[in-house]
Design a protein around this motif. Sequence first.
Motif, PDB file in Angstrom:
ATOM      1  N   ALA A 335      62.417  30.034  13.014  1.00 40.24           N
ATOM      2  CA  ALA A 335      62.018  30.889  14.127  1.00 40.24           C
ATOM      3  C   ALA A 335      61.425  30.051  15.259  1.00 40.24           C
ATOM      4  O   ALA A 335      60.804  29.007  15.021  1.00 40.24           O
ATOM      5  N   LYS A 336      61.626  30.514  16.487  1.00 40.69           N
ATOM      6  CA  LYS A 336      61.109  29.831  17.658  1.00 40.69           C
ATOM      7  C   LYS A 336      60.055  30.697  18.344  1.00 40.69           C
ATOM      8  O   LYS A 336      60.155  31.928  18.353  1.00 40.69           O
ATOM      9  N   ALA A 337      59.072  30.045  18.935  1.00 39.74           N
ATOM     10  CA  ALA A 337      57.993  30.753  19.622  1.00 39.74           C
ATOM     11  C   ALA A 337      58.442  31.185  21.009  1.00 39.74           C
ATOM     12  O   ALA A 337      58.961  30.380  21.785  1.00 39.74           O
ATOM     13  N   VAL A 338      58.253  32.458  21.313  1.00 37.31           N
ATOM     14  CA  VAL A 338      58.539  32.995  22.642  1.00 37.31           C
ATOM     15  C   VAL A 338      57.211  33.440  23.247  1.00 37.31           C
ATOM     16  O   VAL A 338      56.546  34.339  22.717  1.00 37.31           O
ATOM     17  N   ARG A 339      56.824  32.795  24.336  1.00 33.49           N
ATOM     18  CA  ARG A 339      55.554  33.111  24.965  1.00 33.49           C
ATOM     19  C   ARG A 339      55.654  34.441  25.709  1.00 33.49           C
ATOM     20  O   ARG A 339      56.580  34.663  26.478  1.00 33.49           O
ATOM     21  N   LEU A 340      54.714  35.325  25.451  1.00 30.03           N
ATOM     22  CA  LEU A 340      54.658  36.615  26.129  1.00 30.03           C
ATOM     23  C   LEU A 340      53.413  36.662  27.011  1.00 30.03           C
ATOM     24  O   LEU A 340      52.354  36.160  26.625  1.00 30.03           O
ATOM     25  N   LYS A 341      53.568  37.279  28.157  1.00 30.94           N
ATOM     26  CA  LYS A 341      52.474  37.304  29.122  1.00 30.94           C
ATOM     27  C   LYS A 341      52.013  38.732  29.399  1.00 30.94           C
ATOM     28  O   LYS A 341      52.741  39.691  29.143  1.00 30.94           O
ATOM     29  N   GLY A 342      50.814  38.830  29.912  1.00 33.64           N
ATOM     30  CA  GLY A 342      50.268  40.131  30.270  1.00 33.64           C
ATOM     31  C   GLY A 342      49.337  40.011  31.456  1.00 33.64           C
ATOM     32  O   GLY A 342      49.074  38.912  31.957  1.00 33.64           O
ATOM     33  N   LEU A 343      48.865  41.156  31.899  1.00 32.18           N
ATOM     34  CA  LEU A 343      47.925  41.218  33.015  1.00 32.18           C
ATOM     35  C   LEU A 343      46.778  42.146  32.628  1.00 32.18           C
ATOM     36  O   LEU A 343      47.001  43.181  32.007  1.00 32.18           O
ATOM     37  N   MET A 344      45.571  41.750  32.953  1.00 29.07           N
ATOM     38  CA  MET A 344      44.423  42.596  32.628  1.00 29.07           C
ATOM     39  C   MET A 344      43.452  42.676  33.795  1.00 29.07           C
ATOM     40  O   MET A 344      43.397  41.784  34.639  1.00 29.07           O
ATOM     41  N   ARG A 345      42.699  43.764  33.788  1.00 27.63           N
ATOM     42  CA  ARG A 345      41.680  43.972  34.815  1.00 27.63           C
ATOM     43  C   ARG A 345      40.466  44.598  34.156  1.00 27.63           C
ATOM     44  O   ARG A 345      40.590  45.606  33.461  1.00 27.63           O
ATOM     45  N   HIS A 346      39.305  43.988  34.357  1.00 24.62           N
ATOM     46  CA  HIS A 346      38.071  44.546  33.808  1.00 24.62           C
ATOM     47  C   HIS A 346      37.426  45.474  34.818  1.00 24.62           C
ATOM     48  O   HIS A 346      37.483  45.246  36.029  1.00 24.62           O
ATOM     49  N   ARG A 347      36.819  46.513  34.297  1.00 27.89           N
ATOM     50  CA  ARG A 347      36.198  47.535  35.140  1.00 27.89           C
ATOM     51  C   ARG A 347      35.050  46.977  35.978  1.00 27.89           C
ATOM     52  O   ARG A 347      34.825  47.383  37.117  1.00 27.89           O
ATOM     53  N   PHE A 348      34.307  46.020  35.401  1.00 27.29           N
ATOM     54  CA  PHE A 348      33.165  45.449  36.108  1.00 27.29           C
ATOM     55  C   PHE A 348      33.590  44.162  36.814  1.00 27.29           C
ATOM     56  O   PHE A 348      34.084  43.229  36.179  1.00 27.29           O
ATOM     57  N   GLY A 349      33.374  44.119  38.128  1.00 26.40           N
ATOM     58  CA  GLY A 349      33.841  43.005  38.939  1.00 26.40           C
ATOM     59  C   GLY A 349      33.333  41.654  38.491  1.00 26.40           C
ATOM     60  O   GLY A 349      34.079  40.670  38.471  1.00 26.40           O
ATOM     61  N   MET A 350      32.039  41.565  38.117  1.00 28.11           N
ATOM     62  CA  MET A 350      31.472  40.271  37.719  1.00 28.11           C
ATOM     63  C   MET A 350      32.160  39.733  36.463  1.00 28.11           C
ATOM     64  O   MET A 350      32.444  38.539  36.359  1.00 28.11           O
ATOM     65  N   ILE A 351      32.433  40.627  35.503  1.00 32.67           N
ATOM     66  CA  ILE A 351      33.133  40.205  34.287  1.00 32.67           C
ATOM     67  C   ILE A 351      34.574  39.845  34.617  1.00 32.67           C
ATOM     68  O   ILE A 351      35.101  38.835  34.128  1.00 32.67           O
ATOM     69  N   HIS A 352      35.212  40.636  35.478  1.00 27.99           N
ATOM     70  CA  HIS A 352      36.613  40.377  35.821  1.00 27.99           C
ATOM     71  C   HIS A 352      36.790  38.987  36.422  1.00 27.99           C
ATOM     72  O   HIS A 352      37.736  38.263  36.068  1.00 27.99           O
ATOM     73  N   THR A 353      35.900  38.587  37.312  1.00 27.18           N
ATOM     74  CA  THR A 353      36.029  37.275  37.954  1.00 27.18           C
ATOM     75  C   THR A 353      35.779  36.129  36.976  1.00 27.18           C
ATOM     76  O   THR A 353      36.129  34.982  37.279  1.00 27.18           O
ATOM     77  N   ASN A 354      35.207  36.427  35.805  1.00 37.39           N
ATOM     78  CA  ASN A 354      34.936  35.382  34.809  1.00 37.39           C
ATOM     79  C   ASN A 354      35.834  35.490  33.566  1.00 37.39           C
ATOM     80  O   ASN A 354      35.556  34.868  32.540  1.00 37.39           O
ATOM     81  N   LEU A 355      36.900  36.282  33.664  1.00 40.28           N
ATOM     82  CA  LEU A 355      37.787  36.460  32.506  1.00 40.28           C
ATOM     83  C   LEU A 355      38.435  35.167  32.046  1.00 40.28           C
ATOM     84  O   LEU A 355      38.793  35.028  30.871  1.00 40.28           O
ATOM     85  N   SER A 356      38.582  34.205  32.930  1.00 39.30           N
ATOM     86  CA  SER A 356      39.249  32.954  32.555  1.00 39.30           C
ATOM     87  C   SER A 356      38.514  32.216  31.440  1.00 39.30           C
ATOM     88  O   SER A 356      39.136  31.519  30.638  1.00 39.30           O
ATOM     89  N   TRP A 357      37.190  32.364  31.350  1.00 37.02           N
ATOM     90  CA  TRP A 357      36.473  31.712  30.239  1.00 37.02           C
ATOM     91  C   TRP A 357      36.018  32.712  29.178  1.00 37.02           C
ATOM     92  O   TRP A 357      35.757  32.339  28.037  1.00 37.02           O
ATOM     93  N   ILE A 358      35.942  34.006  29.546  1.00 36.05           N
ATOM     94  CA  ILE A 358      35.574  35.023  28.546  1.00 36.05           C
ATOM     95  C   ILE A 358      36.740  35.312  27.610  1.00 36.05           C
ATOM     96  O   ILE A 358      36.557  35.466  26.394  1.00 36.05           O
ATOM     97  N   PHE A 359      37.956  35.382  28.157  1.00 36.00           N
ATOM     98  CA  PHE A 359      39.117  35.759  27.347  1.00 36.00           C
ATOM     99  C   PHE A 359      39.313  34.858  26.127  1.00 36.00           C
ATOM    100  O   PHE A 359      39.572  35.361  25.030  1.00 36.00           O
ATOM    101  N   PRO A 360      39.181  33.528  26.237  1.00 40.60           N
ATOM    102  CA  PRO A 360      39.340  32.685  25.040  1.00 40.60           C
ATOM    103  C   PRO A 360      38.342  32.993  23.922  1.00 40.60           C
ATOM    104  O   PRO A 360      38.628  32.742  22.749  1.00 40.60           O
ATOM    105  N   LEU A 361      37.177  33.550  24.287  1.00 38.12           N
ATOM    106  CA  LEU A 361      36.207  33.928  23.258  1.00 38.12           C
ATOM    107  C   LEU A 361      36.662  35.169  22.488  1.00 38.12           C
ATOM    108  O   LEU A 361      36.318  35.347  21.313  1.00 38.12           O
ATOM    109  N   LEU A 362      37.436  36.029  23.163  1.00 31.98           N
ATOM    110  CA  LEU A 362      37.883  37.268  22.541  1.00 31.98           C
ATOM    111  C   LEU A 362      39.152  37.060  21.721  1.00 31.98           C
ATOM    112  O   LEU A 362      39.366  37.741  20.720  1.00 31.98           O
ATOM    113  N   GLU A 363      40.003  36.152  22.155  1.00 31.10           N
ATOM    114  CA  GLU A 363      41.281  35.909  21.500  1.00 31.10           C
ATOM    115  C   GLU A 363      41.146  34.730  20.547  1.00 31.10           C
ATOM    116  O   GLU A 363      40.924  33.595  20.969  1.00 31.10           O
ATOM    117  N   PRO A 364      41.265  34.938  19.221  1.00 32.31           N
ATOM    118  CA  PRO A 364      41.109  33.833  18.273  1.00 32.31           C
ATOM    119  C   PRO A 364      42.176  32.769  18.487  1.00 32.31           C
ATOM    120  O   PRO A 364      43.366  33.075  18.589  1.00 32.31           O
TER     121      PRO A 364
END
Length: 376
Positions: A335-364
Amino acid sequence: MSTIYTHQLFTKTAELPDNWDQVAQSCIFLQKCYLQILEESSPENMLNTFLGIFEGEKLMATALIQEIDLALLPSFGERDHAIKTALRNILFKQFASKLLLVGNNMLSGQNAYTCLPDADESKVIEKLREVVEFWPKKNHLTIFKDFTESQIQAFQIPAFQTDFPFSSQPNMVFEIKSIWQKEEDYVADLSKKYRDQFKRCRKKGAEISTKELNYEEILQAEETIYDLYLHVAKNAPFNTFILPKKHFSSFKKHLGSEFILRGYYLKNQLVGFTTVIRHGKELETYFLGYDEKIQREKMLYLNMLYDLINCGIIQGFERIILGRTALEIKSSIGAKAVRLKGLMRHRFGMIHTNLSWIFPLLEPATTWIERHPYKD
């Protein structure tokens, strides 16, 4: 004159327009037969809404929107280190527990929406954004999920300009060569190391017998099937839902021969099962379960994967969608890996602007080595 699209939300399949399946014909996971399964046996923390997009009276597109409340789960996976698991639980429950998802959290791939050939896809996507933007219930994160590199291009429009692009674990896809007519043809294309792996695996599992279960047999074995499923689900590194007990029988009832549940038996005792869905030229794997002790002794999981390949070859499928778990062992069978992409938006602006470093904490994070099992 600019095209004007309107929308209508449905919570019951009986309310869907008569021509819903004609619009959704390219995706079984947006057709009524599958949506009835969601209506009847969704996880307790998931609510499903079916969206129709219209031009005048004409249905132009269909979509699935899921509300997922992660706070209703006792945990999101128990395999990681206790401190990491506890941190993830706190982050999710406080800042990311209420999700509004355009797509299907129970599957991999683009199962979010379908359009008629003459639909304006940009207008459809704009309407999807508008619908979730004014969703009546408050949520933490709005997510559009599982698009390939080419599919995500349709979202390069102003409505999604500020969304955070993300990529999670890849989808493992097994391509079936057209020259393969039987399992032996596949094995012959493997290098010696992986032919030896195949032979060792089949020898270990020689005492295991398999059987495709019909609806009545699934009902009779439902308790055992569910226990086997729960064992695997609870030991996963990350969970966002737990299936209800009647989920697999509901699948068989509504999809019939398009859904296959194969039982694995040792001395007449059910010790494992796999499920797959026929989806055009693709064989889509679903959930499975097994007895951990038997899995280790008999290489049961690897035997299951080889059986899926055999099924795909014999039944003339072009590829097998294997999903996002056990990446390295799936790579070892080709089997070969196929990268899938998505888009997300957080309700709170301060959290949304920091998703680039928060997201890796949520995704193992998953570390794995890509294997190359075929001859050069």
